[in-house]
Enzyme design. Structure first.
Site, PDB file in Angstrom:
ATOM      1  N   GLU A  50      57.577  44.497  29.758  1.00 25.90           N
ATOM      2  CA  GLU A  50      57.880  44.225  31.174  1.00 25.90           C
ATOM      3  C   GLU A  50      59.063  45.062  31.657  1.00 25.90           C
ATOM      4  O   GLU A  50      59.076  45.547  32.778  1.00 25.90           O
ATOM      5  CB  GLU A  50      58.179  42.732  31.376  1.00 25.90           C
ATOM      6  N   CYS A  85      43.606  47.603  44.536  1.00 25.93           N
ATOM      7  CA  CYS A  85      44.407  47.613  45.767  1.00 25.93           C
ATOM      8  C   CYS A  85      45.534  48.634  45.591  1.00 25.93           C
ATOM      9  O   CYS A  85      46.717  48.319  45.649  1.00 25.93           O
ATOM     10  CB  CYS A  85      44.957  46.214  46.048  1.00 25.93           C
ATOM     11  N   CYS A  90      38.487  48.843  48.538  1.00 24.20           N
ATOM     12  CA  CYS A  90      38.164  47.537  49.128  1.00 24.20           C
ATOM     13  C   CYS A  90      36.723  47.120  48.853  1.00 24.20           C
ATOM     14  O   CYS A  90      36.436  45.930  48.730  1.00 24.20           O
ATOM     15  CB  CYS A  90      38.412  47.565  50.632  1.00 24.20           C
ATOM     16  N   CYS A 129      36.574  45.126  45.798  1.00 20.57           N
ATOM     17  CA  CYS A 129      37.663  44.156  45.636  1.00 20.57           C
ATOM     18  C   CYS A 129      37.137  42.724  45.763  1.00 20.57           C
ATOM     19  O   CYS A 129      36.426  42.398  46.715  1.00 20.57           O
ATOM     20  CB  CYS A 129      38.732  44.410  46.693  1.00 20.57           C
ATOM     21  N   CYS A 180      40.368  39.177  53.218  1.00 20.42           N
ATOM     22  CA  CYS A 180      41.559  40.039  53.297  1.00 20.42           C
ATOM     23  C   CYS A 180      41.812  40.486  54.744  1.00 20.42           C
ATOM     24  O   CYS A 180      40.957  41.105  55.374  1.00 20.42           O
ATOM     25  CB  CYS A 180      41.367  41.254  52.396  1.00 20.42           C
TER      26      CYS A 180
HETATM   27  S1  SF4 Z   1      40.265  44.135  50.287  1.00 20.66           S
HETATM   28 FE1  SF4 Z   1      42.416  43.766  50.694  1.00 20.66          FE
HETATM   29  S2  SF4 Z   1      43.264  43.132  48.739  1.00 20.66           S
HETATM   30 FE2  SF4 Z   1      41.294  44.090  48.345  1.00 20.66          FE
HETATM   31  S3  SF4 Z   1      41.730  46.254  47.926  1.00 20.66           S
HETATM   32 FE3  SF4 Z   1      41.297  46.072  50.098  1.00 20.66          FE
HETATM   33  S4  SF4 Z   1      43.281  45.779  51.020  1.00 20.66           S
HETATM   34 FE4  SF4 Z   1      43.543  45.333  48.865  1.00 20.66          FE
END
Ligand code: SF4
Length: 343
Positions: free
Chosen positions: A35, A190, A197, A200, A206
């Protein structure tokens, strides 16, 4: 379970990272080292350093009894050297005050040098299964985008808000997977420039995706012009050896070996005289080297001199002659290594 936790825990099983060297352990010592190394440094750069470091210092006791020079040598190249000093201090405290056992709660961990709230949260979650939040750069980006937070995340008010969100989103179980999933989502989906996205797991809810704000959020830090500092150094060579000086003063390079500094180059003769008496030399090269740090630039003005006679006197305290071929193994700041490589 909260939406974010539910989605990313499932996502992590199929798409998260599972083979990072510090994921195969619950040893708080190894998790802590990883970390600290990961603060300000990318995973791919950390992996070889982590493996080498753990090989040399496999336990907190081994680290606590290590020579500072050796620790610095293993950190050399990772940058942000205060981190190395802090881990040595913390290792000693853990051995002396905690019988070599890591504290298991955030409140005690954050009292140790170099351990902030997020690092403490990660140690608690990964090593002890503690339900604690983290807030590293990747996680900030995910939360800022998901919730459509347009303010710069470094502002105190925004930070407080983000920590509240981090607490609210904690799952009641699977904390290790959740924590790793948040980190992985920020690092691999992200991402800063081109968030993916379409792949995602958080896309449906989002805010940034809905409002097409991914290129605007996270907000950039307000720009400040960074100052340029100057330093005059001497590259002193004889018989293929370079003279180094230990940095004792509090600075980013404290504890490392660096080039000796000089107030003005017109004092070289006197400077040598003070060290060894009359010392003839040839001036080989003069020049400048620019090092860029996060908060300032450092213009290193150098004079490269070669002594024309071998020195038969003792090397003064805090000075060291190092063979050119061994410079890459010494605990030397990267900009100085680059300068020595380039001359
Ligand atoms: S949908 Fe939202 S959280 Fe997902 S990658 Fe795109 S900006 Fe990031």
């Amino acid at each position: 379970m909260q939406y974010i936790a539910e989605k990313i825990i499932v996502w992590h099983k199929s798409s998260g990272r599972h083979d990072l060297p510090w994921q195969k352990t619950q040893d708080p010592y190894r998790i802590w080292i990883s970390e600290i190394m990961l603060q300000q440094t990318q995973v791919s750069s950390v992996i070889p350093y982590f493996k080498k470091f753990i090989k040399e210092f496999p336990t907190v006791d081994k680290l606590a009894s290590a020579d500072e020079d050796l620790v610095m040598r293993h950190w050399s190249g990772l940058g942000y050297y205060r981190r190395a000093k802090f881990i040595l201090q913390t290792a000693k405290i853990i051995v002396d005050s905690y019988q070599s056992k890591f504290p298991i709660n955030v409140d005690e961990l954050i009292n140790l040098p170099g351990i902030g709230k997020s690092t403490a949260g990660a140690i608690c979650a990964f090593a002890f299964g503690g339900i604690e939040p983290i807030m590293d750069a990747n996680v900030k980006r995910v939360f800022c985008r998901f919730y459509g937070i347009r303010e710069w995340s470094g502002k105190a008010k925004t930070q407080k808000y983000l920590w509240n969100l981090a607490h609210e989103n904690l799952p009641s179980k699977d904390i290790k997977i959740y924590t790793q999933a948040l980190m992985d989502l920020g690092a691999t989906i992200c991402k800063g420039r081109q968030p993916d996205c379409l792949n995602c797991p958080l896309q449906r809810k989002c805010e940034s995706f809905k409002l097409n704000l991914c290129q605007v959020i996270p907000a950039k830090k307000p720009k400040k012009t960074i100052p340029t500092k100057q330093v005059n150094v001497l590259i002193v060579e004889v018989n293929d050896q370079i003279l180094l000086k230990k940095r004792r003063e509090a600075s980013v390079w404290e504890g490392l070996w660096s080039l000796p500094e000089i107030q003005e180059f017109s004092y070289i003769e006197k400077w040598l005289q003070d060290l060894w008496g009359a010392t003839p030399f040839n001036l080989v090269k003069q020049g400048q080297h620019l090092a860029i740090f996060s908060h300032y630039k450092l213009q290193i003005n150098f004079n490269y001199i070669v002594l024309t006679e071998r020195i038969n006197k003792n090397t003064p305290r805090d000075f060291l002659w190092v063979n050119r071929a061994e410079l890459s193994n010494a605990g030397i700041p990267t900009p100085v290594k680059r300068l020595l490589r380039d001359i």
